[in-house]
Design a protein around this motif. Structure first.
Motif, PDB file in Angstrom:
ATOM      1  N   ARG A 179      62.354   7.202  43.706  1.00 31.80           N
ATOM      2  CA  ARG A 179      62.382   8.120  42.581  1.00 31.80           C
ATOM      3  C   ARG A 179      61.247   9.121  42.709  1.00 31.80           C
ATOM      4  N   SER A 180      61.546  10.362  42.398  1.00 36.48           N
ATOM      5  CA  SER A 180      60.536  11.401  42.430  1.00 36.48           C
ATOM      6  C   SER A 180      59.569  11.191  41.267  1.00 36.48           C
ATOM      7  N   GLU A 181      58.294  11.306  41.541  1.00 35.00           N
ATOM      8  CA  GLU A 181      57.286  11.128  40.501  1.00 35.00           C
ATOM      9  C   GLU A 181      57.136  12.370  39.618  1.00 35.00           C
ATOM     10  N   TRP A 182      57.722  13.489  40.010  1.00 31.61           N
ATOM     11  CA  TRP A 182      57.591  14.708  39.208  1.00 31.61           C
ATOM     12  C   TRP A 182      58.263  14.575  37.861  1.00 31.61           C
ATOM     13  N   GLY A 183      59.342  13.829  37.782  1.00 26.38           N
ATOM     14  CA  GLY A 183      60.043  13.690  36.515  1.00 26.38           C
ATOM     15  C   GLY A 183      59.722  12.398  35.795  1.00 26.38           C
ATOM     16  N   HIS A 184      58.727  11.659  36.239  1.00 30.90           N
ATOM     17  CA  HIS A 184      58.397  10.373  35.637  1.00 30.90           C
ATOM     18  C   HIS A 184      57.814  10.577  34.239  1.00 30.90           C
ATOM     19  N   PRO A 185      58.235   9.770  33.267  1.00 29.01           N
ATOM     20  CA  PRO A 185      57.747   9.953  31.891  1.00 29.01           C
ATOM     21  C   PRO A 185      56.243   9.751  31.740  1.00 29.01           C
ATOM     22  N   ALA A 186      55.622   9.022  32.652  1.00 28.37           N
ATOM     23  CA  ALA A 186      54.179   8.799  32.537  1.00 28.37           C
ATOM     24  C   ALA A 186      53.393  10.100  32.701  1.00 28.37           C
ATOM     25  N   ARG A 187      53.980  11.094  33.314  1.00 29.87           N
ATOM     26  CA  ARG A 187      53.283  12.374  33.478  1.00 29.87           C
ATOM     27  C   ARG A 187      53.102  13.092  32.138  1.00 29.87           C
ATOM     28  N   LEU A 188      53.912  12.731  31.157  1.00 27.96           N
ATOM     29  CA  LEU A 188      53.791  13.365  29.842  1.00 27.96           C
ATOM     30  C   LEU A 188      52.615  12.802  29.043  1.00 27.96           C
ATOM     31  N   VAL A 189      52.062  11.693  29.480  1.00 25.34           N
ATOM     32  CA  VAL A 189      51.009  11.019  28.730  1.00 25.34           C
ATOM     33  C   VAL A 189      49.684  11.152  29.487  1.00 25.34           C
ATOM     34  N   ARG A 190      49.392  12.318  29.931  1.00 24.98           N
ATOM     35  CA  ARG A 190      48.143  12.548  30.659  1.00 24.98           C
ATOM     36  C   ARG A 190      46.999  12.785  29.688  1.00 24.98           C
ATOM     37  N   THR A 191      45.798  12.541  30.171  1.00 27.80           N
ATOM     38  CA  THR A 191      44.623  12.809  29.342  1.00 27.80           C
ATOM     39  C   THR A 191      44.410  14.311  29.255  1.00 27.80           C
ATOM     40  N   PRO A 192      43.859  14.789  28.159  1.00 25.99           N
ATOM     41  CA  PRO A 192      43.632  16.238  28.045  1.00 25.99           C
ATOM     42  C   PRO A 192      42.517  16.684  28.996  1.00 25.99           C
ATOM     43  N   HIS A 193      42.552  17.942  29.345  1.00 25.03           N
ATOM     44  CA  HIS A 193      41.523  18.495  30.229  1.00 25.03           C
ATOM     45  C   HIS A 193      40.193  18.587  29.487  1.00 25.03           C
ATOM     46  N   ARG A 194      39.138  18.225  30.179  1.00 29.22           N
ATOM     47  CA  ARG A 194      37.796  18.327  29.605  1.00 29.22           C
ATOM     48  C   ARG A 194      37.157  19.612  30.119  1.00 29.22           C
ATOM     49  N   PHE A 195      36.412  20.257  29.279  1.00 28.86           N
ATOM     50  CA  PHE A 195      35.762  21.490  29.678  1.00 28.86           C
ATOM     51  C   PHE A 195      34.350  21.182  30.159  1.00 28.86           C
ATOM     52  N   GLY A 196      33.929  21.915  31.141  1.00 22.93           N
ATOM     53  CA  GLY A 196      32.578  21.734  31.652  1.00 22.93           C
ATOM     54  C   GLY A 196      32.506  22.226  33.089  1.00 22.93           C
ATOM     55  N   LEU A 197      31.348  22.040  33.710  1.00 26.28           N
ATOM     56  CA  LEU A 197      31.157  22.477  35.090  1.00 26.28           C
ATOM     57  C   LEU A 197      32.013  21.638  36.037  1.00 26.28           C
ATOM     58  N   ASP A 198      32.689  22.276  36.956  1.00 20.01           N
ATOM     59  CA  ASP A 198      33.537  21.651  37.981  1.00 20.01           C
ATOM     60  C   ASP A 198      34.704  20.824  37.433  1.00 20.01           C
ATOM     61  N   GLN A 199      35.038  20.975  36.184  1.00 15.71           N
ATOM     62  CA  GLN A 199      36.148  20.197  35.646  1.00 15.71           C
ATOM     63  C   GLN A 199      37.495  20.708  36.146  1.00 15.71           C
ATOM     64  N   TRP A 200      37.570  21.913  36.593  1.00 18.96           N
ATOM     65  CA  TRP A 200      38.827  22.417  37.138  1.00 18.96           C
ATOM     66  C   TRP A 200      39.187  21.643  38.402  1.00 18.96           C
ATOM     67  N   ARG A 201      38.187  21.132  39.140  1.00 24.88           N
ATOM     68  CA  ARG A 201      38.482  20.319  40.331  1.00 24.88           C
ATOM     69  C   ARG A 201      38.986  18.939  39.940  1.00 24.88           C
ATOM     70  N   ARG A 202      38.437  18.370  38.897  1.00 27.18           N
ATOM     71  CA  ARG A 202      38.777  17.026  38.495  1.00 27.18           C
ATOM     72  C   ARG A 202      40.008  16.981  37.572  1.00 27.18           C
ATOM     73  N   SER A 203      40.516  18.118  37.178  1.00 28.88           N
ATOM     74  CA  SER A 203      41.643  18.144  36.244  1.00 28.88           C
ATOM     75  C   SER A 203      42.897  17.527  36.852  1.00 28.88           C
ATOM     76  N   ALA A 204      43.036  17.583  38.153  1.00 30.38           N
ATOM     77  CA  ALA A 204      44.224  17.009  38.789  1.00 30.38           C
ATOM     78  C   ALA A 204      44.108  15.500  38.952  1.00 30.38           C
ATOM     79  N   TRP A 205      42.917  14.930  38.761  1.00 31.55           N
ATOM     80  CA  TRP A 205      42.732  13.490  38.963  1.00 31.55           C
ATOM     81  C   TRP A 205      43.070  12.685  37.727  1.00 31.55           C
ATOM     82  N   GLY A 206      43.339  13.350  36.635  1.00 30.01           N
ATOM     83  CA  GLY A 206      43.802  12.637  35.459  1.00 30.01           C
ATOM     84  C   GLY A 206      42.696  12.284  34.558  1.00 30.01           C
TER      85      GLY A 206
END
Length: 81
Positions: free
Chosen positions: A54-81
C-alpha cells in the motif's frame, strides 16, 4: 438404511451449457480449456494486485501529523514529524 435404498441428492446446476450448435467432444474440451485458462489468469492477476504494498501517501495516519513548530532550522525538521 439398507443397500437397496438410494440417497437422493439435489440436482446440480451445470457450470457450462451449450445452447446452440452441435459440438464435438474435442470442440467442447477446447472451449472448457479456454474458459478455465481465462479464469486462472484472472485469479492470478487479482492475487498479484492484492500483494502490492500500500502506498503511504494516502495512509490516514498522515492526516494526524504534529503541527509545524516555528524557530531556527525548523523548516529542515518539519518533514521529520
Amino acid at each position: 438404511m439398507s443397500d437397496d435404498e438410494s440417497v437422493e441428492t439435489p440436482p446440480v446446476k451445470p457450470v457450462l451449457r451449450v445452447v446452440k450448435g452441435d459440438l464435438t467432444p474435442e470442440e467442447l474440451a477446447a472451449l472448457v480449456a479456454v474458459i478455465a485458462a481465462r479464469n486462472a489468469a484472472a485469479a492470478h492477476a487479482a492475487a498479484r494486485v492484492a500483494k502490492r504494498p500500500r502506498s503511504e501517501w494516502g495512509h490516514p495516519a498522515r492526516l494526524v501529523r504534529t503541527p509545524h513548530r516555528f524557530g531556527l532550522d525548523q523548516w529542515r525538521r518539519s518533514a521529520w514529524g
